[in-house]
Design a protein around this motif. Structure first.
Motif, PDB file in Angstrom:
ATOM      1  N   ALA A  47      -5.324   9.863  -4.535  1.00 39.98           N
ATOM      2  CA  ALA A  47      -4.257  10.436  -3.703  1.00 39.98           C
ATOM      3  C   ALA A  47      -3.822   9.417  -2.659  1.00 39.98           C
ATOM      4  CB  ALA A  47      -4.747  11.699  -3.015  1.00 39.98           C
ATOM      5  N   VAL A  48      -2.573   9.546  -2.223  1.00 39.87           N
ATOM      6  CA  VAL A  48      -2.023   8.694  -1.171  1.00 39.87           C
ATOM      7  C   VAL A  48      -1.415   9.605  -0.106  1.00 39.87           C
ATOM      8  CG1 VAL A  48      -0.374   6.878  -0.624  1.00 39.87           C
ATOM      9  CG2 VAL A  48      -1.475   6.900  -2.867  1.00 39.87           C
ATOM     10  N   ILE A  49      -1.924   9.492   1.125  1.00 41.43           N
ATOM     11  CA  ILE A  49      -1.392  10.279   2.241  1.00 41.43           C
ATOM     12  C   ILE A  49      -0.644   9.318   3.140  1.00 41.43           C
ATOM     13  CG2 ILE A  49      -1.937  11.782   4.177  1.00 41.43           C
ATOM     14  CD1 ILE A  49      -4.571  12.448   2.650  1.00 41.43           C
ATOM     15  N   ALA A  67       0.819  -1.214   0.000  1.00 42.96           N
ATOM     16  CA  ALA A  67       0.000   0.000   0.000  1.00 42.96           C
ATOM     17  C   ALA A  67       0.852   1.263   0.000  1.00 42.96           C
ATOM     18  CB  ALA A  67      -0.950  -0.004   1.191  1.00 42.96           C
ATOM     19  N   GLN A  68       2.006   1.243   0.663  1.00 43.80           N
ATOM     20  CA  GLN A  68       2.850   2.433   0.731  1.00 43.80           C
ATOM     21  C   GLN A  68       3.464   2.794  -0.619  1.00 43.80           C
ATOM     22  OE1 GLN A  68       6.098   1.846   3.434  1.00 43.80           O
ATOM     23  NE2 GLN A  68       6.633  -0.144   2.564  1.00 43.80           N
ATOM     24  N   ARG A  94     -14.182   7.868  -2.039  1.00 42.81           N
ATOM     25  CA  ARG A  94     -14.128   7.392  -0.658  1.00 42.81           C
ATOM     26  C   ARG A  94     -12.683   7.315  -0.205  1.00 42.81           C
ATOM     27  NH1 ARG A  94     -13.201   1.743   0.570  1.00 42.81           N
ATOM     28  NH2 ARG A  94     -12.597   0.614  -1.303  1.00 42.81           N
ATOM     29  N   LYS A  95     -12.493   7.261   1.110  1.00 37.70           N
ATOM     30  CA  LYS A  95     -11.167   7.100   1.685  1.00 37.70           C
ATOM     31  C   LYS A  95     -11.063   5.703   2.279  1.00 37.70           C
ATOM     32  CE  LYS A  95     -10.027  11.821   2.894  1.00 37.70           C
ATOM     33  NZ  LYS A  95      -9.731  12.744   3.982  1.00 37.70           N
ATOM     34  N   ALA A  96      -9.889   5.115   2.152  1.00 36.85           N
ATOM     35  CA  ALA A  96      -9.619   3.813   2.755  1.00 36.85           C
ATOM     36  C   ALA A  96      -8.336   3.924   3.562  1.00 36.85           C
ATOM     37  CB  ALA A  96      -9.483   2.758   1.668  1.00 36.85           C
ATOM     38  N   TYR A  97      -8.300   3.259   4.703  1.00 37.26           N
ATOM     39  CA  TYR A  97      -7.103   3.213   5.536  1.00 37.26           C
ATOM     40  C   TYR A  97      -6.574   1.789   5.491  1.00 37.26           C
ATOM     41  CZ  TYR A  97      -8.649   7.712   7.240  1.00 37.26           C
ATOM     42  OH  TYR A  97      -9.032   9.025   7.315  1.00 37.26           O
ATOM     43  N   TRP A  98      -5.388   1.623   4.923  1.00 38.54           N
ATOM     44  CA  TRP A  98      -4.772   0.305   4.799  1.00 38.54           C
ATOM     45  C   TRP A  98      -3.454   0.300   5.536  1.00 38.54           C
ATOM     46  CZ3 TRP A  98      -5.648   0.367  -1.173  1.00 38.54           C
ATOM     47  CH2 TRP A  98      -6.961  -0.022  -1.440  1.00 38.54           C
ATOM     48  N   GLY A  99      -3.034  -0.860   5.995  1.00 38.89           N
ATOM     49  CA  GLY A  99      -1.716  -1.015   6.589  1.00 38.89           C
ATOM     50  C   GLY A  99      -0.645  -0.753   5.542  1.00 38.89           C
ATOM     51  N   ILE A 112      -5.783   6.265   1.623  1.00 36.85           N
ATOM     52  CA  ILE A 112      -5.898   6.215   0.166  1.00 36.85           C
ATOM     53  C   ILE A 112      -7.234   6.823  -0.234  1.00 36.85           C
ATOM     54  CG2 ILE A 112      -5.831   4.705  -1.853  1.00 36.85           C
ATOM     55  CD1 ILE A 112      -3.372   4.357  -0.169  1.00 36.85           C
ATOM     56  N   SER A 113      -7.210   7.768  -1.162  1.00 35.45           N
ATOM     57  CA  SER A 113      -8.440   8.338  -1.707  1.00 35.45           C
ATOM     58  C   SER A 113      -8.745   7.603  -3.011  1.00 35.45           C
ATOM     59  CB  SER A 113      -8.258   9.828  -1.963  1.00 35.45           C
ATOM     60  OG  SER A 113      -9.418  10.364  -2.559  1.00 35.45           O
ATOM     61  N   LEU A 114      -9.919   6.965  -3.061  1.00 34.82           N
ATOM     62  CA  LEU A 114     -10.310   6.156  -4.214  1.00 34.82           C
ATOM     63  C   LEU A 114     -11.543   6.744  -4.889  1.00 34.82           C
ATOM     64  CD1 LEU A 114     -10.002   2.739  -2.399  1.00 34.82           C
ATOM     65  CD2 LEU A 114      -8.438   3.594  -4.136  1.00 34.82           C
TER      66      LEU A 114
END
Length: 71
Positions: free
Chosen positions: A25-27, A8-9, A49-54, A40-42
């Motif tokens: 976008a990737v924060i 993911a990074q 939507r935003k997703a939070y991944w490891g 992650i903005s998808l």
């Protein structure tokens, strides 16, 4: 389009994830979520939507191949 499996990074804007959503976008760091997570903005079909991944989560993606003009 190259099919890859990346952490993911290492996602980049323009990547297409397995669900068909495009990475906008990737924060990588913020005070709003832990350092082990990535925001992650998808986007897909006018929805966002935003997703939070490891950071180290393996994601299947399709990445457009870069065109190199050697003229």
């Amino acid at each position: 389009m190259a099919k890859l499996k990346v952490q993911a990074q290492h996602l980049q804007p323009g990547d297409i994830v397995g669900s068909g959503e495009i990475v906008d976008a990737v924060i990588r760091s913020s005070i709003h979520f832990p350092s082990s997570k990535i925001c992650i903005s998808l986007g897909k079909d006018n929805a966002c939507r935003k997703a939070y991944w490891g950071k180290y989560t393996e994601i299947n993606i399709e990445r457009p191949e870069k065109v190199v003009d050697n003229a």
